[in-house]
Scaffold this active site. Structure first.
Site, PDB file in Angstrom:
ATOM      1  N   THR A 155       6.055  12.850 -14.565  1.00  0.00           N
ATOM      2  CA  THR A 155       6.668  13.387 -15.780  1.00  0.00           C
ATOM      3  C   THR A 155       8.113  12.905 -15.726  1.00  0.00           C
ATOM      4  O   THR A 155       8.678  12.773 -14.627  1.00  0.00           O
ATOM      5  CB  THR A 155       6.634  14.929 -15.845  1.00  0.00           C
ATOM      6  OG1 THR A 155       7.382  15.443 -14.742  1.00  0.00           O
ATOM      7  CG2 THR A 155       5.223  15.483 -15.794  1.00  0.00           C
ATOM      8  N   HIS A 156       8.699  12.600 -16.860  1.00  0.00           N
ATOM      9  CA  HIS A 156      10.059  12.040 -16.925  1.00  0.00           C
ATOM     10  C   HIS A 156      10.187  10.774 -16.087  1.00  0.00           C
ATOM     11  O   HIS A 156      11.268  10.479 -15.564  1.00  0.00           O
ATOM     12  CB  HIS A 156      11.107  13.053 -16.454  1.00  0.00           C
ATOM     13  CG  HIS A 156      10.957  14.414 -17.063  1.00  0.00           C
ATOM     14  ND1 HIS A 156      11.542  14.770 -18.262  1.00  0.00           N
ATOM     15  CD2 HIS A 156      10.240  15.496 -16.659  1.00  0.00           C
ATOM     16  CE1 HIS A 156      11.220  16.025 -18.547  1.00  0.00           C
ATOM     17  NE2 HIS A 156      10.420  16.479 -17.597  1.00  0.00           N
ATOM     18  N   SER A 277       5.129 -18.675 -14.560  1.00  0.00           N
ATOM     19  CA  SER A 277       6.405 -19.086 -15.144  1.00  0.00           C
ATOM     20  C   SER A 277       6.566 -20.584 -14.925  1.00  0.00           C
ATOM     21  O   SER A 277       6.093 -21.129 -13.930  1.00  0.00           O
ATOM     22  CB  SER A 277       7.532 -18.331 -14.449  1.00  0.00           C
ATOM     23  OG  SER A 277       8.731 -19.062 -14.548  1.00  0.00           O
ATOM     24  N   LYS A 283       6.099 -16.000  -9.937  1.00  0.00           N
ATOM     25  CA  LYS A 283       5.808 -15.070 -11.020  1.00  0.00           C
ATOM     26  C   LYS A 283       4.355 -15.080 -11.479  1.00  0.00           C
ATOM     27  O   LYS A 283       3.709 -16.108 -11.548  1.00  0.00           O
ATOM     28  CB  LYS A 283       6.692 -15.383 -12.235  1.00  0.00           C
ATOM     29  CG  LYS A 283       8.157 -15.249 -11.937  1.00  0.00           C
ATOM     30  CD  LYS A 283       8.821 -13.988 -12.396  1.00  0.00           C
ATOM     31  CE  LYS A 283       8.461 -13.470 -13.724  1.00  0.00           C
ATOM     32  NZ  LYS A 283       9.567 -13.447 -14.647  1.00  0.00           N
ATOM     33  N   ASN A 285       2.883 -13.144 -14.789  1.00  0.00           N
ATOM     34  CA  ASN A 285       3.373 -12.299 -15.881  1.00  0.00           C
ATOM     35  C   ASN A 285       2.241 -11.665 -16.690  1.00  0.00           C
ATOM     36  O   ASN A 285       1.261 -12.330 -16.987  1.00  0.00           O
ATOM     37  CB  ASN A 285       4.242 -13.129 -16.824  1.00  0.00           C
ATOM     38  CG  ASN A 285       5.476 -13.685 -16.137  1.00  0.00           C
ATOM     39  OD1 ASN A 285       5.997 -13.074 -15.202  1.00  0.00           O
ATOM     40  ND2 ASN A 285       5.904 -14.849 -16.565  1.00  0.00           N
ATOM     41  N   GLU A 290       1.941  -7.544 -22.727  1.00  0.00           N
ATOM     42  CA  GLU A 290       3.222  -7.531 -23.459  1.00  0.00           C
ATOM     43  C   GLU A 290       3.010  -7.879 -24.936  1.00  0.00           C
ATOM     44  O   GLU A 290       3.621  -7.286 -25.827  1.00  0.00           O
ATOM     45  CB  GLU A 290       4.203  -8.519 -22.834  1.00  0.00           C
ATOM     46  CG  GLU A 290       4.713  -8.045 -21.483  1.00  0.00           C
ATOM     47  CD  GLU A 290       5.513  -9.117 -20.760  1.00  0.00           C
ATOM     48  OE1 GLU A 290       6.269  -9.856 -21.406  1.00  0.00           O
ATOM     49  OE2 GLU A 290       5.355  -9.217 -19.531  1.00  0.00           O
ATOM     50  N   GLN A 322      -2.145  -6.647 -55.632  1.00  0.00           N
ATOM     51  CA  GLN A 322      -2.711  -7.851 -55.004  1.00  0.00           C
ATOM     52  C   GLN A 322      -2.165  -8.046 -53.580  1.00  0.00           C
ATOM     53  O   GLN A 322      -2.814  -8.670 -52.746  1.00  0.00           O
ATOM     54  CB  GLN A 322      -2.375  -9.069 -55.875  1.00  0.00           C
ATOM     55  CG  GLN A 322      -2.916 -10.379 -55.354  1.00  0.00           C
ATOM     56  CD  GLN A 322      -2.922 -11.448 -56.438  1.00  0.00           C
ATOM     57  OE1 GLN A 322      -3.714 -11.380 -57.368  1.00  0.00           O
ATOM     58  NE2 GLN A 322      -2.042 -12.408 -56.332  1.00  0.00           N
ATOM     59  N   LYS A 325      -4.034  -6.809 -49.850  1.00  0.00           N
ATOM     60  CA  LYS A 325      -5.042  -7.444 -49.006  1.00  0.00           C
ATOM     61  C   LYS A 325      -4.468  -8.152 -47.786  1.00  0.00           C
ATOM     62  O   LYS A 325      -4.912  -7.931 -46.656  1.00  0.00           O
ATOM     63  CB  LYS A 325      -5.881  -8.414 -49.850  1.00  0.00           C
ATOM     64  CG  LYS A 325      -6.887  -7.660 -50.731  1.00  0.00           C
ATOM     65  CD  LYS A 325      -7.582  -8.540 -51.728  1.00  0.00           C
ATOM     66  CE  LYS A 325      -6.780  -8.794 -52.965  1.00  0.00           C
ATOM     67  NZ  LYS A 325      -6.305  -7.576 -53.658  1.00  0.00           N
TER      68      LYS A 325
HETATM   69  N1  ARG Z   1      -6.349 -10.689 -57.607  1.00  0.00           N
HETATM   70  C1  ARG Z   1      -6.229  -9.408 -58.162  1.00  0.00           C
HETATM   71  C2  ARG Z   1      -5.907  -8.396 -57.081  1.00  0.00           C
HETATM   72  O1  ARG Z   1      -6.102  -8.718 -55.970  1.00  0.00           O
HETATM   73  C3  ARG Z   1      -7.498  -9.031 -58.827  1.00  0.00           C
HETATM   74  C4  ARG Z   1      -7.332  -8.106 -59.977  1.00  0.00           C
HETATM   75  C5  ARG Z   1      -6.700  -8.819 -61.079  1.00  0.00           C
HETATM   76  N2  ARG Z   1      -6.535  -7.996 -62.211  1.00  0.00           N
HETATM   77  C6  ARG Z   1      -5.653  -8.280 -63.169  1.00  0.00           C
HETATM   78  N3  ARG Z   1      -5.567  -7.462 -64.145  1.00  0.00           N
HETATM   79  N4  ARG Z   1      -4.895  -9.334 -63.113  1.00  0.00           N
HETATM   80  O2  ARG Z   1      -5.429  -7.320 -57.313  1.00  0.00           O
END
Ligand code: ARG
Length: 459
Positions: A155-156, A277, A283, A285, A290, A322, A325
């Site tokens: 601990t600590h 290294s 070394k 590593n 990391e 958009q 994603k």
């Molecule tokens: N590529 C767009 C997205 O990933 C798809 C939806 C597009 N819709 C629009 N009204 N332009 O969000």
């Protein structure tokens, strides 16, 4: 490539704006889900008589052939398209003509993309869960090997009480079991369909959203069309779960890094997961550990990015979405890569019990047990604590340990000390006697391992 909206536009989109607007380099990852969603949508449109049965059949056949051709390599994605939805619909129409143009009835890319992403992340949750399970299995096996191996517990960052290496490893086992549960719950919560919310307001066609949801193996539908197209809670939730997972991986990495330092020398990493290294021949590593610790920052960044992306967005769909994603895919890929390396790194890691024991013997980590010994003889814990504290202070002055004090020295401190004090403060006894539920005693460690293995058998 002609735009979907070309009819009403007279001018061309600027090339730089077109590139900026395009999503296909990133959303091509959703190709399988886009086809899957379109198959369900086409089937529903035909079943509800919104398109003819013949068109429905042509759409299904066309989409299946596109999927096969993509799989075999006979067809490749055209990156000149704006996004994956445009590519699939364009290719379908090229193949089957008019019927292809009917597929987008009662649908918008807004609900389409929300669906594709849910389907994709549902699948990724399955893969992540499996990868977490593999790591838990490795931790259980290691913990079994080292269920009796004594090391100092801290601990600590100060030596506190002796524990077993198995107990330490199973602490991580418990963290990853929670991660597994969280990812499973996240997948279950995202498993509702936004398809049929259309652009934002629903549709005038007599659709059956429950039917498409069922065809896609989803548990229900998004109940409000505006929410359905603009909700990205499922991305956020997954990014948050993965941030917690990465925090666990990072803590484990940090300990591995400490443990394989010369100062600790508690473990040895396999050559397969260490590097040398270029100038310092001595070394070895722990680069992989990391990097896992470092990549945790990326996933936190992804979570912050998503939170920031969403915080000021008015309803319903905005193109900002958009950006979701690239961010969530990065979090998923990073977590998957880290899990897939942590498991074999821990699996091939060897403990160095001599060094662990030496460290455990040096720091008065049996002082609590010495006080407990006196308490068992009838004096209050606070008084026992004082007697033991004085003994430790004396040891420190004289360079001794509690084990090396003579019985006379003990009895000078308290007449209650007898020859059995040496057994009571042996590291084995300290560890074995901590058999409270969840404690560090080897028998309790084995129970935890068994519990973890049983838990893994349930969904
Ligand atoms: N590529 C767009 C997205 O990933 C798809 C939806 C597009 N819709 C629009 N009204 N332009 O969000």
């Amino acid at each position: 490539m002609e735009k979907l909206w070309a009819g009403k536009f007279h001018g061309q989109l600027d090339q730089a704006a077109d590139d900026f607007n395009a999503a296909i380099r990133i959303d091509s990852r959703l190709v399988a889900e886009d086809i899957q969603g379109s198959l369900a949508h086409g089937a529903m449109l035909a079943a509800k008589g919104i398109i003819s049965e013949a068109d429905g059949k042509a759409i299904a056949k066309g989409l299946q052939e596109i999927a096969q051709d993509l799989e075999s390599g006979a067809l490749s994605i055209d990156y000149a398209c704006e996004d994956i939805h445009t590519f699939i619909e364009g290719e379908l129409t090229r193949r089957i003509g008019e019927a292809g143009k009917r597929l987008h009835t009662a649908r918008s890319r807004n609900d389409q993309v929300a669906l594709d992403l849910r389907l994709n992340l549902r699948k990724e949750c399955g893969a992540l869960k499996k990868a977490v399970e593999d790591l838990i299995t490795v931790l259980c096996n290691k913990a079994e090997t080292y269920a009796d191996t004594i090391m100092p517990g801290y601990t600590h960052m100060q030596r506190a009480q002796p524990i077993t290496f198995g107990q330490h490893l199973m602490a991580y086992g418990m963290m990853f079991l929670r991660d597994r549960e969280r990812i499973g719950q996240c997948a279950a919560r995202m498993n509702v369909s936004p398809l049929g919310c259309c652009a934002l307001a629903g549709t005038t066609y007599d659709t059956d959203r429950y039917m498409t949801a069922e065809l896609l193996g989803m548990e229900g539908i998004c109940m409000n069309s505006l929410d359905g197209v603009s909700d990205r809670d499922f991305c956020l939730e997954l990014a948050a779960d993965l941030s917690i997972l990465m925090m666990h991986l990072s803590r484990l990495s940090e300990e591995i890094i400490l443990w394989c330092s010369w100062e600790f020398g508690f473990v040895r990493l396999s050559d397969a997961y260490s590097t040398g290294s270029s100038i310092m021949p001595q070394k070895k590593n722990p680069d992989i550990a990391e990097l896992i610790r470092g990549k945790t920052a990326r996933v936190y960044g992804d979570l912050m990015g998503l939170l920031t992306l969403l915080k000021g967005l008015p309803l319903a769909y905005n193109k900002d979405l958009q950006e979701d994603k690239e961010t969530i895919f990065d979090a998923v890929d990073t977590a998957k890569a880290c899990l897939s390396l942590m498991a074999p790194m821990v699996d091939t890691m060897e403990a160095r019990p001599e060094n662990m024991r030496r460290a455990a013997a040096a720091g008065f980590i049996n002082a609590t047990d010495c006080a407990d010994y006196l308490t068992a003889k009838g004096i209050p814990f606070r008084s026992a604590y004082k007697v033991t504290g004085d003994l430790v202070a004396k040891c420190m002055e004289t360079g001794k340990t509690l084990e090396s004090l003579s019985l006379a020295e003990y009895q000078e401190a308290s007449p209650l000390f007898q020859a059995d004090i040496y057994d009571a403060i042996s590291l084995e006894a300290c560890v074995e006697r901590r058999k409270s539920q969840g404690g560090t005693a080897p028998e309790q460690v084995r129970k935890q391992i068994q519990w973890a293995r049983e838990t893994l058998k349930n969904d």
